[in-house]
Design a protein around this motif. Structure first.
Motif, PDB file in Angstrom:
ATOM      1  N   UNK A  93      21.816  26.048  61.830  1.00  0.00           N
ATOM      2  CA  UNK A  93      21.048  26.775  60.818  1.00  0.00           C
ATOM      3  C   UNK A  93      19.584  26.895  61.251  1.00  0.00           C
ATOM      4  N   UNK A  94      19.053  25.802  61.796  1.00  0.00           N
ATOM      5  CA  UNK A  94      17.670  25.821  62.257  1.00  0.00           C
ATOM      6  C   UNK A  94      17.491  26.789  63.422  1.00  0.00           C
ATOM      7  N   UNK A  95      18.454  26.785  64.361  1.00  0.00           N
ATOM      8  CA  UNK A  95      18.368  27.672  65.520  1.00  0.00           C
ATOM      9  C   UNK A  95      18.422  29.147  65.122  1.00  0.00           C
ATOM     10  N   UNK A  96      19.051  29.417  63.982  1.00  0.00           N
ATOM     11  CA  UNK A  96      19.160  30.815  63.534  1.00  0.00           C
ATOM     12  C   UNK A  96      17.867  31.322  62.904  1.00  0.00           C
ATOM     13  N   UNK A  97      16.880  30.419  62.772  1.00  0.00           N
ATOM     14  CA  UNK A  97      15.575  30.851  62.287  1.00  0.00           C
ATOM     15  C   UNK A  97      15.323  30.644  60.811  1.00  0.00           C
ATOM     16  N   UNK A  98      16.175  29.888  60.127  1.00  0.00           N
ATOM     17  CA  UNK A  98      15.952  29.652  58.704  1.00  0.00           C
ATOM     18  C   UNK A  98      14.696  28.808  58.493  1.00  0.00           C
ATOM     19  N   UNK A  99      14.050  29.016  57.374  1.00  0.00           N
ATOM     20  CA  UNK A  99      12.815  28.293  57.062  1.00  0.00           C
ATOM     21  C   UNK A  99      13.107  26.838  56.741  1.00  0.00           C
ATOM     22  N   UNK A 100      12.055  26.019  56.779  1.00  0.00           N
ATOM     23  CA  UNK A 100      12.211  24.614  56.442  1.00  0.00           C
ATOM     24  C   UNK A 100      12.676  24.438  55.002  1.00  0.00           C
ATOM     25  N   UNK A 101      12.167  25.267  54.128  1.00  0.00           N
ATOM     26  CA  UNK A 101      12.549  25.166  52.719  1.00  0.00           C
ATOM     27  C   UNK A 101      14.042  25.444  52.549  1.00  0.00           C
ATOM     28  N   UNK A 102      14.562  26.450  53.263  1.00  0.00           N
ATOM     29  CA  UNK A 102      15.989  26.777  53.167  1.00  0.00           C
ATOM     30  C   UNK A 102      16.831  25.662  53.756  1.00  0.00           C
ATOM     31  N   UNK A 103      16.407  25.110  54.888  1.00  0.00           N
ATOM     32  CA  UNK A 103      17.148  24.003  55.495  1.00  0.00           C
ATOM     33  C   UNK A 103      17.169  22.792  54.566  1.00  0.00           C
ATOM     34  N   UNK A 104      16.046  22.516  53.933  1.00  0.00           N
ATOM     35  CA  UNK A 104      15.986  21.387  53.002  1.00  0.00           C
ATOM     36  C   UNK A 104      16.913  21.613  51.824  1.00  0.00           C
ATOM     37  N   UNK A 105      16.957  22.836  51.319  1.00  0.00           N
ATOM     38  CA  UNK A 105      17.847  23.139  50.196  1.00  0.00           C
ATOM     39  C   UNK A 105      19.302  23.002  50.595  1.00  0.00           C
ATOM     40  N   UNK A 106      19.654  23.494  51.778  1.00  0.00           N
ATOM     41  CA  UNK A 106      21.047  23.422  52.224  1.00  0.00           C
ATOM     42  C   UNK A 106      21.484  21.977  52.441  1.00  0.00           C
ATOM     43  N   UNK A 107      20.608  21.161  53.016  1.00  0.00           N
ATOM     44  CA  UNK A 107      20.937  19.748  53.186  1.00  0.00           C
ATOM     45  C   UNK A 107      21.113  19.076  51.828  1.00  0.00           C
ATOM     46  N   UNK A 108      20.281  19.436  50.871  1.00  0.00           N
ATOM     47  CA  UNK A 108      20.391  18.880  49.525  1.00  0.00           C
ATOM     48  C   UNK A 108      21.715  19.280  48.879  1.00  0.00           C
ATOM     49  N   UNK A 109      22.136  20.524  49.090  1.00  0.00           N
ATOM     50  CA  UNK A 109      23.416  20.984  48.543  1.00  0.00           C
ATOM     51  C   UNK A 109      24.566  20.151  49.095  1.00  0.00           C
ATOM     52  N   UNK A 110      24.532  19.893  50.396  1.00  0.00           N
ATOM     53  CA  UNK A 110      25.603  19.113  51.027  1.00  0.00           C
ATOM     54  C   UNK A 110      25.598  17.681  50.512  1.00  0.00           C
ATOM     55  N   UNK A 111      24.423  17.096  50.370  1.00  0.00           N
ATOM     56  CA  UNK A 111      24.346  15.724  49.859  1.00  0.00           C
ATOM     57  C   UNK A 111      24.913  15.640  48.441  1.00  0.00           C
ATOM     58  N   UNK A 112      24.595  16.620  47.606  1.00  0.00           N
ATOM     59  CA  UNK A 112      25.117  16.624  46.238  1.00  0.00           C
ATOM     60  C   UNK A 112      26.639  16.775  46.239  1.00  0.00           C
ATOM     61  N   UNK A 113      27.158  17.635  47.102  1.00  0.00           N
ATOM     62  CA  UNK A 113      28.606  17.877  47.180  1.00  0.00           C
ATOM     63  C   UNK A 113      29.351  16.627  47.647  1.00  0.00           C
ATOM     64  N   UNK A 114      28.864  16.003  48.695  1.00  0.00           N
ATOM     65  CA  UNK A 114      29.555  14.833  49.231  1.00  0.00           C
ATOM     66  C   UNK A 114      29.431  13.638  48.289  1.00  0.00           C
ATOM     67  N   UNK A 115      28.302  13.509  47.592  1.00  0.00           N
ATOM     68  CA  UNK A 115      28.165  12.431  46.601  1.00  0.00           C
ATOM     69  C   UNK A 115      29.162  12.633  45.466  1.00  0.00           C
ATOM     70  N   UNK A 116      29.351  13.869  45.051  1.00  0.00           N
ATOM     71  CA  UNK A 116      30.349  14.191  44.021  1.00  0.00           C
ATOM     72  C   UNK A 116      31.748  13.855  44.530  1.00  0.00           C
ATOM     73  N   UNK A 117      32.044  14.222  45.775  1.00  0.00           N
ATOM     74  CA  UNK A 117      33.365  13.957  46.344  1.00  0.00           C
ATOM     75  C   UNK A 117      33.646  12.454  46.387  1.00  0.00           C
ATOM     76  N   UNK A 118      32.621  11.644  46.676  1.00  0.00           N
ATOM     77  CA  UNK A 118      32.798  10.194  46.698  1.00  0.00           C
ATOM     78  C   UNK A 118      33.087   9.672  45.290  1.00  0.00           C
ATOM     79  N   UNK A 119      32.329  10.154  44.307  1.00  0.00           N
ATOM     80  CA  UNK A 119      32.558   9.717  42.919  1.00  0.00           C
ATOM     81  C   UNK A 119      33.951  10.099  42.434  1.00  0.00           C
ATOM     82  N   UNK A 120      34.432  11.241  42.893  1.00  0.00           N
ATOM     83  CA  UNK A 120      35.746  11.732  42.473  1.00  0.00           C
ATOM     84  C   UNK A 120      36.886  11.096  43.259  1.00  0.00           C
TER      85      UNK A 120
END
Length: 331
Positions: A93-120
């Motif tokens: 994602x970084x190599x494709x030129x996405x901004x730091x803000x977008x990369x931070x948001x995408x990482x946050x989305x993944x963390x939220x998803x995997x934390x949910x998967x663990x709880x479930x």
């Protein structure tokens, strides 16, 4: 609502649960178990967490990208996703030129998803716990000076002087955004009955379906009154109770509202600022410049954290510093 004239309040529409299309879009490219997990998570966001349709779509986009990347790296279920896969995905994602803000948001989305998967109980360990993303660029938001803000509304008023309903609508839109600092999504979701002209307040449905009441001043009230007097000329069967209407009579969309503000800002000729968020930043900064306390501005903007609102104090300090440097003889 205490609206001008004999107009009767229109029934308030209940917000619909955010729609998503995880299974429909991903069924042909992902293992059904992965597509189902994504669909279940998006449903959880919409129905249990009360996230908006826009937010759910952002999560869907981020997680679809991650899951497709993981499948390409050999994962066929959630338990097969590891930290190395997530880091490779984020690197691409970084190599494709996405901004730091977008990369931070995408990482946050993944963390939220995997934390949910663990709880479930869908995974035994959370591989995203140590997933780091570049820190967001810290920059102050674009803010109009008072004189610029005055010219902005004067320009909209001039365009509305001939009575064109669309121009009258645009004036009301600009005045309301500057008066209240609401988000563009909140503005687009306003219904006629959300306005109380006697108290000069508006009922706002914000993030997480949290409701708040915001005040607006006399200029915004006058512009809204003028718009409501001509609203019927754009209204159609699709209008419902929507306050702001598009040219075809349906509820004005966020993109259309952005276009209205962008045109008004370009007409100033002396700012590179764009988008409705400029008026949100400007409203907050001008309130603080005028002596409003931080808690009141937090309530007005609908910020969950006071730390978010404190950004605008830095804007005010920077403006003060710039003014000092340009005018003090010993600066």
């Amino acid at each position: 609502m205490s609206a001008p004239g004999p107009q009767q309040p229109l029934p308030r529409e209940q917000p619909e649960p955010a729609r998503h299309s995880g299974e429909l879009q991903l069924g042909s490219t992902l293992d059904p178990a992965l597509a189902r997990a994504l669909s279940d998570f998006l449903r959880y966001l919409a129905l249990e967490r009360g996230r908006s349709a826009h937010t759910v779509r952002a999560y869907e986009s981020d997680l679809s990208s991650m899951l497709a990347s993981a499948v390409g790296d050999g994962a066929w279920d959630l338990s097969g996703i590891d930290l190395a896969m997530l880091r490779r995905w984020l690197g691409r994602q970084s190599d494709s030129g996405l901004s730091r803000a977008t990369l931070a948001r995408r990482a946050s989305s993944v963390r939220a998803f995997m934390a949910w998967a663990l709880r479930e109980g869908r995974v035994e360990a959370d591989p995203a716990l140590r997933l780091a993303a570049p820190k967001r660029d810290k920059h102050l938001p674009a803010v109009l000076h008072r004189e610029q803000a005055e010219r902005l509304v004067e320009g909209a008023a001039g365009a509305a002087s001939e009575g064109d309903p669309v121009a009258v609508r645009d004036l009301a839109l600009v005045e309301f955004l500057y008066a209240t600092g609401v988000r563009v999504g909140e503005l687009a979701g306003l219904d006629v009955d959300d306005l109380d002209f006697e108290r000069r307040t508006a009922r706002i449905l914000g993030k997480g379906n949290k409701e708040r009441t915001v005040p607006f001043g006399e200029p915004a009230a006058a512009a809204l009154t003028r718009w409501l007097a001509v609203r019927h000329t754009l209204a159609s069967a699709a209008s419902g109770p929507a306050l702001f209407l598009g040219r075809r009579g349906g509820r004005l969309g966020q993109r259309q509202a952005r276009d209205v503000v962008d045109r008004a800002l370009r007409a100033l000729g002396d700012t590179s600022a764009s988008g409705p968020h400029t008026l949100r930043h400007t409203a907050a900064t001008h309130l603080l410049d005028g002596g409003a306390d931080l808690r009141s501005v937090q309530e007005l903007l609908g910020h969950a954290s006071l730390a978010t609102t404190q950004l605008y104090t830095h804007v005010s300090v920077e403006r003060l510093r710039a003014s000092y440097l340009s005018s003090h003889p010993r600066a």
